[in-house]
Design a protein around this motif. Structure first.
Motif, PDB file in Angstrom:
ATOM      1  N   GLN A  72       1.408   6.801   0.644  1.00 57.43           N
ATOM      2  CA  GLN A  72       0.485   7.946   0.641  1.00 57.43           C
ATOM      3  C   GLN A  72      -0.936   7.592   0.226  1.00 57.43           C
ATOM      4  O   GLN A  72      -1.818   8.443   0.287  1.00 57.43           O
ATOM      5  CB  GLN A  72       1.034   9.025  -0.310  1.00 57.43           C
ATOM      6  CG  GLN A  72       2.380   9.588   0.110  1.00 57.43           C
ATOM      7  CD  GLN A  72       2.320  10.273   1.458  1.00 57.43           C
ATOM      8  OE1 GLN A  72       1.416  11.066   1.717  1.00 57.43           O
ATOM      9  NE2 GLN A  72       3.286   9.982   2.319  1.00 57.43           N
ATOM     10  N   GLY A  73      -1.178   6.352  -0.194  1.00 55.01           N
ATOM     11  CA  GLY A  73      -2.524   5.941  -0.565  1.00 55.01           C
ATOM     12  C   GLY A  73      -2.911   6.393  -1.964  1.00 55.01           C
ATOM     13  O   GLY A  73      -2.140   7.035  -2.684  1.00 55.01           O
ATOM     14  N   THR A  74      -4.137   6.078  -2.355  1.00 51.02           N
ATOM     15  CA  THR A  74      -4.620   6.424  -3.697  1.00 51.02           C
ATOM     16  C   THR A  74      -6.056   6.932  -3.623  1.00 51.02           C
ATOM     17  O   THR A  74      -6.779   6.696  -2.658  1.00 51.02           O
ATOM     18  CB  THR A  74      -4.585   5.185  -4.613  1.00 51.02           C
ATOM     19  OG1 THR A  74      -5.389   4.145  -4.047  1.00 51.02           O
ATOM     20  CG2 THR A  74      -3.161   4.686  -4.807  1.00 51.02           C
ATOM     21  N   GLY A  75      -6.476   7.596  -4.698  1.00 52.03           N
ATOM     22  CA  GLY A  75      -7.845   8.079  -4.797  1.00 52.03           C
ATOM     23  C   GLY A  75      -8.122   9.258  -3.874  1.00 52.03           C
ATOM     24  O   GLY A  75      -7.195   9.906  -3.364  1.00 52.03           O
ATOM     25  N   LYS A  76      -9.388   9.538  -3.636  1.00 52.10           N
ATOM     26  CA  LYS A  76      -9.799  10.648  -2.777  1.00 52.10           C
ATOM     27  C   LYS A  76     -10.927  10.208  -1.858  1.00 52.10           C
ATOM     28  O   LYS A  76     -11.859   9.524  -2.292  1.00 52.10           O
ATOM     29  CB  LYS A  76     -10.269  11.845  -3.614  1.00 52.10           C
ATOM     30  CG  LYS A  76      -9.171  12.529  -4.416  1.00 52.10           C
ATOM     31  CD  LYS A  76      -9.733  13.725  -5.174  1.00 52.10           C
ATOM     32  CE  LYS A  76      -8.650  14.409  -5.986  1.00 52.10           C
ATOM     33  NZ  LYS A  76      -9.188  15.590  -6.734  1.00 52.10           N
ATOM     34  N   ARG A 127      -6.897   9.941   1.376  1.00 45.40           N
ATOM     35  CA  ARG A 127      -6.838   8.923   0.321  1.00 45.40           C
ATOM     36  C   ARG A 127      -7.094   7.534   0.903  1.00 45.40           C
ATOM     37  O   ARG A 127      -6.967   7.324   2.105  1.00 45.40           O
ATOM     38  CB  ARG A 127      -5.475   8.970  -0.371  1.00 45.40           C
ATOM     39  CG  ARG A 127      -5.244  10.235  -1.179  1.00 45.40           C
ATOM     40  CD  ARG A 127      -3.881  10.221  -1.854  1.00 45.40           C
ATOM     41  NE  ARG A 127      -2.809  10.498  -0.920  1.00 45.40           N
ATOM     42  CZ  ARG A 127      -2.379  11.712  -0.612  1.00 45.40           C
ATOM     43  NH1 ARG A 127      -2.952  12.775  -1.168  1.00 45.40           N
ATOM     44  NH2 ARG A 127      -1.397  11.884   0.238  1.00 45.40           N
ATOM     45  N   LYS A 128      -7.427   6.601   0.038  1.00 42.33           N
ATOM     46  CA  LYS A 128      -7.640   5.223   0.457  1.00 42.33           C
ATOM     47  C   LYS A 128      -6.294   4.559   0.777  1.00 42.33           C
ATOM     48  O   LYS A 128      -5.289   4.794   0.094  1.00 42.33           O
ATOM     49  CB  LYS A 128      -8.332   4.421  -0.657  1.00 42.33           C
ATOM     50  CG  LYS A 128      -9.795   4.785  -0.877  1.00 42.33           C
ATOM     51  CD  LYS A 128     -10.687   4.080   0.127  1.00 42.33           C
ATOM     52  CE  LYS A 128     -12.157   4.268  -0.213  1.00 42.33           C
ATOM     53  NZ  LYS A 128     -13.051   3.607   0.762  1.00 42.33           N
ATOM     54  N   GLN A 129      -6.290   3.718   1.808  1.00 38.50           N
ATOM     55  CA  GLN A 129      -5.157   2.874   2.164  1.00 38.50           C
ATOM     56  C   GLN A 129      -3.852   3.656   2.269  1.00 38.50           C
ATOM     57  O   GLN A 129      -2.847   3.334   1.639  1.00 38.50           O
ATOM     58  CB  GLN A 129      -5.014   1.724   1.155  1.00 38.50           C
ATOM     59  CG  GLN A 129      -6.222   0.812   1.117  1.00 38.50           C
ATOM     60  CD  GLN A 129      -6.043  -0.398   0.208  1.00 38.50           C
ATOM     61  OE1 GLN A 129      -5.023  -0.545  -0.457  1.00 38.50           O
ATOM     62  NE2 GLN A 129      -7.050  -1.255   0.170  1.00 38.50           N
ATOM     63  N   MET A 130      -3.860   4.674   3.069  1.00 40.49           N
ATOM     64  CA  MET A 130      -2.655   5.450   3.325  1.00 40.49           C
ATOM     65  C   MET A 130      -2.140   5.143   4.729  1.00 40.49           C
ATOM     66  O   MET A 130      -2.900   4.698   5.597  1.00 40.49           O
ATOM     67  CB  MET A 130      -2.930   6.954   3.159  1.00 40.49           C
ATOM     68  CG  MET A 130      -3.927   7.538   4.122  1.00 40.49           C
ATOM     69  SD  MET A 130      -4.455   9.229   3.676  1.00 40.49           S
ATOM     70  CE  MET A 130      -2.899  10.060   3.474  1.00 40.49           C
TER      71      MET A 130
END
Length: 381
Positions: A72-76, A127-130
């Motif tokens: 699901q990735g991280t951050g916004k 999100r990053k890297q999702m």
């Protein structure tokens, strides 16, 4: 001799058949051996491919499967899909922003989900890297980032800007500054560069990417659409007025009316007074000039030197006093037939307005208003 000749011929043919037969037998033996060799070569070749084919499949799979993240990735990351962008355009933008690993993984995920036609313009939070599939899921139109703001009919521009600032978290000064540039906002020439009256009241979906100027421009655009729909320019000409004057009248109608059914009659009162040169004597315009609110102007209020004080100045005030809706604009263009020249909102709480054609009738309904106000004060006391 014939016999001998015949015999010789038979022996010759027999001999030839015998040689031919031996030749065919020899040829069959050679063909048998020649068939086994190619078969053996094919078997060896297939066997070789069987060992290398698996690795070839893995190589082909890696070549044809696009790079993709997992999870699901991280951050916004705030992402905007613009009008006219294709899935490929969006995929490239997401790859550049580090949301998905490759644009191709995204377009494949969109196709797999059957959502090629459901990518809607708007602002979304990802999100990053999702994984591409997870990104597609978050780009659902129902998950757009936006503030839905409803601006009521009849709000003054100052109140409109304050409402927008609270709803968006942007400083009110940004809206005030943007409101000064009427040309940039797309105001019609007859607005004279002032936004008051032309910030159309409606419900707006505001995204985080929109600036104060973008928001006000959307409101002016909505006004321009309404003006075209209602034939404002042509209708004003038919009424012997300018479009700006119609908007001034519409703003007074909006401010003074308690009910939709009263708008056409209030419009007629305004036109009847203008026709005979009577002062408009509208509390709403006088309060606007004083930058205050109220139901009935006091003696001190009506002594104001403001150009909006219609107790002292004949004709229409210089500009709209609020932002009217389409019903008020319609009423300004189509006043109800009648000879009324006065009206009083006798019961403000219930929005009851009464109309009079003579001064005697006016004094009577004015007394009713004062009586209701006295009873209200006693009840509150």
């Amino acid at each position: 001799m014939d016999f001998l000749v015949g015999a010789d011929s038979d022996d010759g043919r027999s001999s030839r058949r015998s040689r031919a037969g031996r030749g065919r037998r020899r040829k069959r033996r050679r063909n048998k051996g020649g068939f086994l060799a190619p078969m053996l070569a094919i078997i060896i070749l297939v066997g070789g491919l069987g060992g290398g084919g698996y690795y070839g499949y893995l190589w082909l799979r890696d070549v044809t499967t696009p790079d993709d993240y997992t999870g699901q990735g991280t951050g916004k990351v705030v992402v905007e899909i613009k009008q006219g962008q294709t899935a490929s355009d969006v995929g490239r933008a997401l790859e550049e922003q580090g949301v998905v690993k490759s644009a191709r993984a995204f377009t494949d995920a969109v196709a797999s989900a059957g959502k090629s036609s459901s990518l809607q313009p708007g602002v979304y939070e990802l999100r990053k890297q999702m994984s591409a599939a997870a990104a597609v899921e978050l780009l659902d139109p129902g998950k757009q980032l936006m503030d839905r703001v409803t601006l009521k009919e009849g709000l003054r521009l100052s109140d409109t800007l304050t409402t927008l600032a609270k709803a968006t978290g942007k400083p009110v000064k940004e809206f005030q500054q943007a409101a000064k540039d009427g040309e940039a906002l797309g105001l019609p020439a007859y607005a004279r560069g002032r936004l008051e009256g032309y910030a159309f009241p409606a419900t707006y979906d505001i995204t985080p990417k929109m600036s104060a100027a973008d928001i006000l421009t959307a409101m002016v655009d909505r006004f321009n659409q309404t003006a075209e729909k209602e034939r404002l320019v042509a209708g004003a000409k038919e009424m012997g007025r300018t479009p700006h004057e119609i908007m001034v009248i519409a703003s007074i109608i909006q401010a003074e009316s308690g009910k939709l059914d009263d708008m056409g009659k209030i419009s007629r009162v305004i036109y009847n007074r203008l026709k005979v040169g009577q002062m408009l004597e509208m509390d709403s315009t006088t309060f606007y000039g004083l930058n205050k609110y109220g139901i009935a102007a006091t003696n001190a209020d009506v002594e104001s030197t403001s150009p909006y004080n219609t107790y002292r100045r004949k004709g229409l005030p210089p500009g709209p006093i609020s932002n009217p809706g389409d019903h008020a604009i319609q009423a300004a263009l189509n006043p109800t037939e009648g000879d009324w020249r006065w009206f009083v909102t006798t019961d403000p709480e219930r929005g009851i307005t009464k109309f009079a054609s003579t001064e005697a009738e006016f004094l009577k309904i004015k007394a009713e208003f004062e009586q209701n106000q006295g009873q209200q004060k006693q009840g509150n006391g």
